[in-house]
Structures are given as structure tokens and as C-alpha cells.
Motif scaffolding. Sequence first.
Motif, mmCIF file in Angstrom:
data_model
loop_
_atom_site.group_PDB
_atom_site.id
_atom_site.type_symbol
_atom_site.label_atom_id
_atom_site.label_comp_id
_atom_site.label_asym_id
_atom_site.label_seq_id
_atom_site.Cartn_x
_atom_site.Cartn_y
_atom_site.Cartn_z
ATOM 1 N N TRP A 145 18.104 14.700 1.762
ATOM 2 C CA TRP A 145 16.661 14.689 1.958
ATOM 3 C C TRP A 145 16.329 14.181 3.356
ATOM 4 C CZ3 TRP A 145 14.137 17.118 -1.734
ATOM 5 C CH2 TRP A 145 14.652 17.117 -3.037
ATOM 6 N N ASN A 146 15.326 14.758 3.961
ATOM 7 C CA ASN A 146 14.840 14.277 5.249
ATOM 8 C C ASN A 146 13.830 13.166 4.976
ATOM 9 O OD1 ASN A 146 13.908 13.827 7.817
ATOM 10 N ND2 ASN A 146 12.782 15.760 7.974
ATOM 11 N N ALA A 147 14.341 11.947 4.865
ATOM 12 C CA ALA A 147 13.501 10.797 4.529
ATOM 13 C C ALA A 147 13.090 9.994 5.754
ATOM 14 C CB ALA A 147 14.251 9.894 3.545
ATOM 15 N N GLY A 148 13.228 10.579 6.923
ATOM 16 C CA GLY A 148 12.896 9.884 8.164
ATOM 17 C C GLY A 148 14.133 9.632 8.989
ATOM 18 N N ASN A 149 14.659 8.408 8.937
ATOM 19 C CA ASN A 149 15.885 8.089 9.669
ATOM 20 C C ASN A 149 17.143 8.480 8.910
ATOM 21 O OD1 ASN A 149 14.624 6.953 11.961
ATOM 22 N ND2 ASN A 149 14.260 5.053 10.853
ATOM 23 N N CYS A 150 17.018 8.966 7.736
ATOM 24 C CA CYS A 150 18.140 9.380 6.901
ATOM 25 C C CYS A 150 17.690 10.597 6.088
ATOM 26 C CB CYS A 150 18.526 8.222 5.970
ATOM 27 S SG CYS A 150 20.041 8.469 5.007
ATOM 28 N N MET A 193 14.646 6.938 -0.814
ATOM 29 C CA MET A 193 14.076 6.947 0.534
ATOM 30 C C MET A 193 13.059 8.069 0.683
ATOM 31 S SD MET A 193 17.635 6.297 2.591
ATOM 32 C CE MET A 193 18.837 5.181 1.869
ATOM 33 N N MET A 194 13.370 9.218 0.040
ATOM 34 C CA MET A 194 12.437 10.339 0.073
ATOM 35 C C MET A 194 11.165 9.989 -0.695
ATOM 36 S SD MET A 194 12.042 13.286 1.380
ATOM 37 C CE MET A 194 10.407 14.033 1.332
ATOM 38 N N ALA A 195 11.300 9.222 -1.782
ATOM 39 C CA ALA A 195 10.119 8.783 -2.534
ATOM 40 C C ALA A 195 9.208 7.949 -1.638
ATOM 41 C CB ALA A 195 10.540 7.994 -3.766
ATOM 42 N N TYR A 196 9.798 7.097 -0.793
ATOM 43 C CA TYR A 196 8.986 6.315 0.146
ATOM 44 C C TYR A 196 8.274 7.223 1.144
ATOM 45 C CZ TYR A 196 10.398 1.625 -1.266
ATOM 46 O OH TYR A 196 10.564 0.455 -1.962
ATOM 47 N N ARG A 197 8.935 8.274 1.580
ATOM 48 C CA ARG A 197 8.264 9.174 2.522
ATOM 49 C C ARG A 197 7.100 9.895 1.837
ATOM 50 N NH1 ARG A 197 10.559 13.644 6.922
ATOM 51 N NH2 ARG A 197 8.525 13.821 7.938
ATOM 52 N N LEU A 198 7.263 10.238 0.562
ATOM 53 C CA LEU A 198 6.163 10.859 -0.176
ATOM 54 C C LEU A 198 4.994 9.892 -0.312
ATOM 55 C CD1 LEU A 198 8.168 12.684 -2.990
ATOM 56 C CD2 LEU A 198 7.049 13.749 -1.019
ATOM 57 N N ALA A 199 5.307 8.606 -0.536
ATOM 58 C CA ALA A 199 4.235 7.601 -0.620
ATOM 59 C C ALA A 199 3.486 7.502 0.698
ATOM 60 C CB ALA A 199 4.818 6.249 -1.009
ATOM 61 N N ASN A 217 12.904 3.989 4.918
ATOM 62 C CA ASN A 217 13.428 4.262 6.256
ATOM 63 C C ASN A 217 12.605 5.348 6.948
ATOM 64 O OD1 ASN A 217 16.197 2.692 6.553
ATOM 65 N ND2 ASN A 217 16.033 3.406 4.433
ATOM 66 N N THR A 218 11.302 5.359 6.648
ATOM 67 C CA THR A 218 10.410 6.319 7.291
ATOM 68 C C THR A 218 10.206 5.941 8.760
ATOM 69 O OG1 THR A 218 8.502 5.038 6.532
ATOM 70 C CG2 THR A 218 9.189 6.890 5.166
ATOM 71 N N ARG A 219 9.869 6.940 9.556
ATOM 72 C CA ARG A 219 9.618 6.704 10.981
ATOM 73 C C ARG A 219 8.150 6.386 11.235
ATOM 74 N NH1 ARG A 219 13.333 11.751 13.262
ATOM 75 N NH2 ARG A 219 15.352 10.787 12.747
ATOM 76 N N VAL A 220 7.273 7.010 10.460
ATOM 77 C CA VAL A 220 5.834 6.779 10.561
ATOM 78 C C VAL A 220 5.298 6.656 9.147
ATOM 79 C CG1 VAL A 220 3.619 7.694 11.329
ATOM 80 C CG2 VAL A 220 5.678 8.126 12.689
ATOM 81 N N CYS A 221 4.429 5.688 8.904
ATOM 82 C CA CYS A 221 3.871 5.532 7.567
ATOM 83 C C CYS A 221 2.424 5.070 7.666
ATOM 84 C CB CYS A 221 4.697 4.540 6.746
ATOM 85 S SG CYS A 221 4.172 4.457 5.017
ATOM 86 N N GLN A 222 1.514 6.005 7.422
ATOM 87 C CA GLN A 222 0.084 5.717 7.434
ATOM 88 C C GLN A 222 -0.546 6.394 6.222
ATOM 89 O OE1 GLN A 222 -0.917 7.308 11.317
ATOM 90 N NE2 GLN A 222 -0.504 5.346 12.330
ATOM 91 N N SER A 267 7.925 -6.276 2.001
ATOM 92 C CA SER A 267 6.914 -6.864 2.880
ATOM 93 C C SER A 267 6.028 -5.786 3.498
ATOM 94 C CB SER A 267 7.596 -7.681 3.973
ATOM 95 O OG SER A 267 6.653 -8.204 4.880
ATOM 96 N N LYS A 268 6.637 -4.677 3.888
ATOM 97 C CA LYS A 268 5.881 -3.571 4.480
ATOM 98 C C LYS A 268 4.829 -3.055 3.512
ATOM 99 C CE LYS A 268 6.549 1.166 6.188
ATOM 100 N NZ LYS A 268 7.557 2.159 6.646
ATOM 101 N N TRP A 269 5.211 -2.855 2.246
ATOM 102 C CA TRP A 269 4.291 -2.255 1.289
ATOM 103 C C TRP A 269 3.275 -3.248 0.731
ATOM 104 C CZ3 TRP A 269 2.931 2.580 0.585
ATOM 105 C CH2 TRP A 269 3.724 3.550 1.212
ATOM 106 N N THR A 270 3.603 -4.510 0.682
ATOM 107 C CA THR A 270 2.571 -5.484 0.311
ATOM 108 C C THR A 270 1.506 -5.544 1.408
ATOM 109 O OG1 THR A 270 3.878 -7.316 1.234
ATOM 110 C CG2 THR A 270 4.078 -6.900 -1.141
#
Length: 345
Positions: A145-150, A193-199, A217-222, A267-270
Motif C-alpha cells: 500500500w502507498n501509505a506515504g513513507n511506506c 498505515m494505509m488506514a491512517y492515510r485514509l483517516a 507514516n503519512t507525509r501530509v495529514c490535514q 500524540s499526533k492524533w490527540t
Amino acid sequence: MFCCPPKLSPLKRMFWLLCASVLLSSSAVAQDGVLRQRLKERLQQRQAERAPAPTSPTTITQPGDYRLSLVHQGLLRSYLVHVPQRDLTSQALPLLVAMHGGGGNMDFQADDSRYGLISASEREGFVVAFPNGYSRFAGGKLATWNAGNCCGAARDGQVDDVGFIRQMVSQISAQLPINPRRVYATGMSNGAMMAYRLACEAPDVFSAIAAVAGTDNTRVCQPGKPVSVLHIHAKNDDHVLFHGGVGPAAAIKSAETEYTSVPATVSKWTGLNACSQAPKRMLEQAGALCESYAPCQGGAQVQLCVTDTGGHSWPGGHKPRGGEPPSQALSANEVMWDYFNRQPL
């Protein structure tokens, strides 16, 4: 080869040559017939090998298992769908998108003896979809999966896996009564990791995710809106290390990345969800504990569950061979569905 016997009269010699000619001709015909038959059998075998395997219906009409596909950005992408034994006319059902780990495939994640997600689907009454990551092979093996850095070829080729999964959810929702407020994602390792990119990139589709043994391990998350996050990880994970980095169990480190740690991910998601910074202990038992960060903006929640053992695996699942067995201190499936059931509608 036939040799003419010496000291024959001209008449006998002619008769002998005639007989030899007939024998040679018969032998050649026989050999030619055998050769033709063998070629025919080989051609039939090749045709059988090339014939498409029997497929399930291309339209979802009732409970059962479906093997489906779609074309996204010129790539043929495949996925499995399991519809539980429920009345499909009485109420809208939740949908769980479950993604395999790097180097796996959809059939592996759908193996109930390993992950138990089919049984969970029947027990809890949700539809479960198993998309296949990007693979260079026609059979879909060794997918990532293309989850950003992985990870791997999907990352290196900048494959649009977010777009593929969006299209898959849309295609399923057009055929089944899916509750759009109850579309969730989960995954193992690279699938987590792909689930995080979907979020991060599809919060309009997914209201909550459950990541198992794979960090953000996403590169951008907004995300633009709160998305609830449940993270499940073993302290002794030897692949995606709890405190960050790629562990000794990684097969090809160049295909991976220096993974973000579990604490940094939480910490990032909180922060993204504007949650309370003081966690509340939700579960504590031998070998496992869970902590929840709430309240968060929009009713979202962030929860962390940690097992003492299990290595790089799916808690409550099974490994037929190799590596440390998954922790049985808690069931990832039970914890995740309890978590999803507590999300605001």
C-alpha cells in the motif's frame, strides 16, 4: 534403419526393399500419429491453464462472498466482499474495509483462520471488504500500500490507493444498504498505515479507523474534521518498533521506512482531534491494557491498546507457522468493534 542383406538375387532384393519401404512408412505414420496426439493433448492443457477461473457474480445481491474488481487510473484493482447473513432490506449495515500487510494480499487478510474477520462480520452484522494492494503480479501476490513513507512498489510508483478505496466503497454502497456514517477502516502493518492515510485524506468516507501493528507514516495529514483512531500494538513488535524505527524482522528495509513510534502517532492524533491530554484507563488485565483520550472535538475518540507480547501480529488471531504467536490477552476484533460501536452517529 534397415540394411539390405547381402547376396540376394535381383528379384528377392527388390521384394525385400519393397517390404522395408512399407515397414518404414508404417512406422513413420505411427510415430506421426503419436506426435500429433501429444501435441493435441498439450494444446488442450495450455488452453485449460489459460482459461479464466470461475468467478463469483459481479453484482452483490444477497449474503455471501464476492470477488470483484474495478479499474482505477488505468490499473485493474481487485477486492473481496463478505456480506453477513442478514436481511438486506431491513436496515443499513456498517462497512469495514480491512487491509492486508505489506507483501500479503486480500485472500490472506480474508483468511478466517488467521484474522477471524469473516466470523466477526457474521457475529456483529457488518459488511467487510478486503481490497488488494498494488502488485506487479497478475495474481495480486506480494502487494503493498502507498501509505506515504511506506511501502514498496506502491509507494515508489505513487499508486493512488486512496482513490481506489474511495471508488471501491462507492461501488459497494451502490449495491448494498451501507450506513454512510458507519464506514470504518482497519489494517495490519502496512495496511494499518494505509488506514491512517485514509483517516488523513478521506475523512468524508471514514469516521473511524483501527490500526494494528502499523503507525502513522503519512507525509501530509490535514483531515479537516475529527476521525476517531484506535491503535493496537505489541510492546515487543520486532518489525514496526513500538518506540520507532524498523526492526530486525523487516525483510527488505529499503522497501520500508524508519517508522514513526506509537507514542508519536497517538500524540499526533490527540492533537488533530483536539482531545484531552489525560488518558483514562479503559482496560487492564494480564498482558494488555487500553487507554482512551477523550473528550475530543466532534465526539471523536483516540484509544491505545498495548499487549506485552505477540510481536508483529494481530492480537487474538493465529499464525499457522513462523514467528511469535499473537497475544491472546485481548482480541483485536472484539476491541475494535466495541470501539466502533461507541462512535457518535
